[in-house]
Design an enzyme around this catalytic site. Structure first.
Site, short mmCIF file in Angstrom:
data_model
loop_
_atom_site.label_atom_id
_atom_site.label_comp_id
_atom_site.label_asym_id
_atom_site.label_seq_id
_atom_site.Cartn_x
_atom_site.Cartn_y
_atom_site.Cartn_z
N LYS A 56 0.83 -1.20 0.00
CA LYS A 56 0.00 0.00 0.00
C LYS A 56 0.87 1.26 0.00
CE LYS A 56 -3.79 -2.30 2.46
NZ LYS A 56 -4.58 -2.38 3.72
N ALA A 72 -1.56 0.37 6.75
CA ALA A 72 -1.67 -0.77 7.66
C ALA A 72 -2.51 -1.87 7.03
CB ALA A 72 -2.28 -0.34 9.00
N ASP A 73 -2.27 -3.08 7.48
CA ASP A 73 -3.08 -4.21 7.06
C ASP A 73 -3.16 -5.21 8.22
OD1 ASP A 73 -4.25 -5.34 4.28
OD2 ASP A 73 -3.59 -7.00 5.55
N THR A 74 -4.33 -5.78 8.41
CA THR A 74 -4.55 -6.70 9.52
C THR A 74 -4.98 -8.06 9.00
OG1 THR A 74 -5.21 -4.87 10.97
CG2 THR A 74 -5.88 -7.09 11.65
N GLY A 109 0.22 -5.31 10.27
CA GLY A 109 1.45 -4.77 9.70
C GLY A 109 1.29 -3.28 9.43
#
Length: 199
Positions: A56, A72-74, A109
């Site tokens: 991203k 961010a990524d979950t 992250g």
């Protein structure tokens, strides 16, 4: 108000991340850019969240300018398998039944894109924070109520920790609650602190 040397961009459409950043005192704008969110099949599950967050961030590299971009990524991991966002109601029900009465991991992250002082290439910093979550045994009625009332189709693992299912179903957390919500604010704060002008 937490003031930074550069304007801050939150590259996320998540209302939870927006709320957390507001509550933490950050001043920011929101800008999202399309990302495939595809990762190699052979990638270890522990690396996926940070990999996607960096993907991203890369969308902003060509025209970052004098800005800071936070991505961010979950991911939700059960039995070493990633539980993505549900495709439909049946998929959400399947995921929640799988999580019921069990312990899983949530990894968020984060990628931070910042201007470089001595070169034209932006700097990318990234990290991952993990929280272990245990659910009580959920009844089918509780799962149905949650799906119909909260419609968790935009959430990894089909649930939000701040929603009904988290309020009544989570009985143990090891790590940050905010990591489960989608943003480890304690670590984001530390990562941004070197760019602060009033701390």
């Amino acid at each position: 108000m937490f003031l930074l040397r550069y304007p801050l961009v939150l590259a996320s459409g998540s209302p939870r991340r927006k709320q957390l950043m507001n509550d933490a005192g950050f001043q920011f704008t929101i800008e999202t850019r399309p990302t495939d969110e595809i990762f190699p099949d052979t990638m270890p599950v522990n690396e996926v969240a940070e990999y996607l967050a960096r993907q991203k961030a890369e969308q902003f590299m060509p025209d970052l300018g004098q800005r800071i971009v936070l991505c961010a990524d979950t991911v939700v991991i059960l039995d070493n398998q990633i539980m993505n966002k549900p495709q439909d109601e049946a998929d959400a029900r399947r995921m929640l039944r799988a999580l019921s009465g069990r312990t899983h991991r949530v990894r968020t992250g984060v990628a931070l894109l910042t201007p470089s002082v001595d070169s034209t290439e932006p700097i990318v910093q990234s990290f991952t924070d993990e929280t272990t979550v245990r659910f009580v045994t959920l009844t089918d009625a509780e799962i149905s109520y949650y799906i119909h009332e909260c419609k968790p189709f935009d959430k990894a693992g089909s649930y939000g920790a701040q929603d009904f299912i988290g309020l009544v179903g989570i009985d143990q957390l090891e790590g940050s609650f905010y990591t489960v919500m989608g943003l480890p604010t304690h670590r984001v704060y530390q990562a941004l602190k070197p760019y602060a002008i009033n701390v």
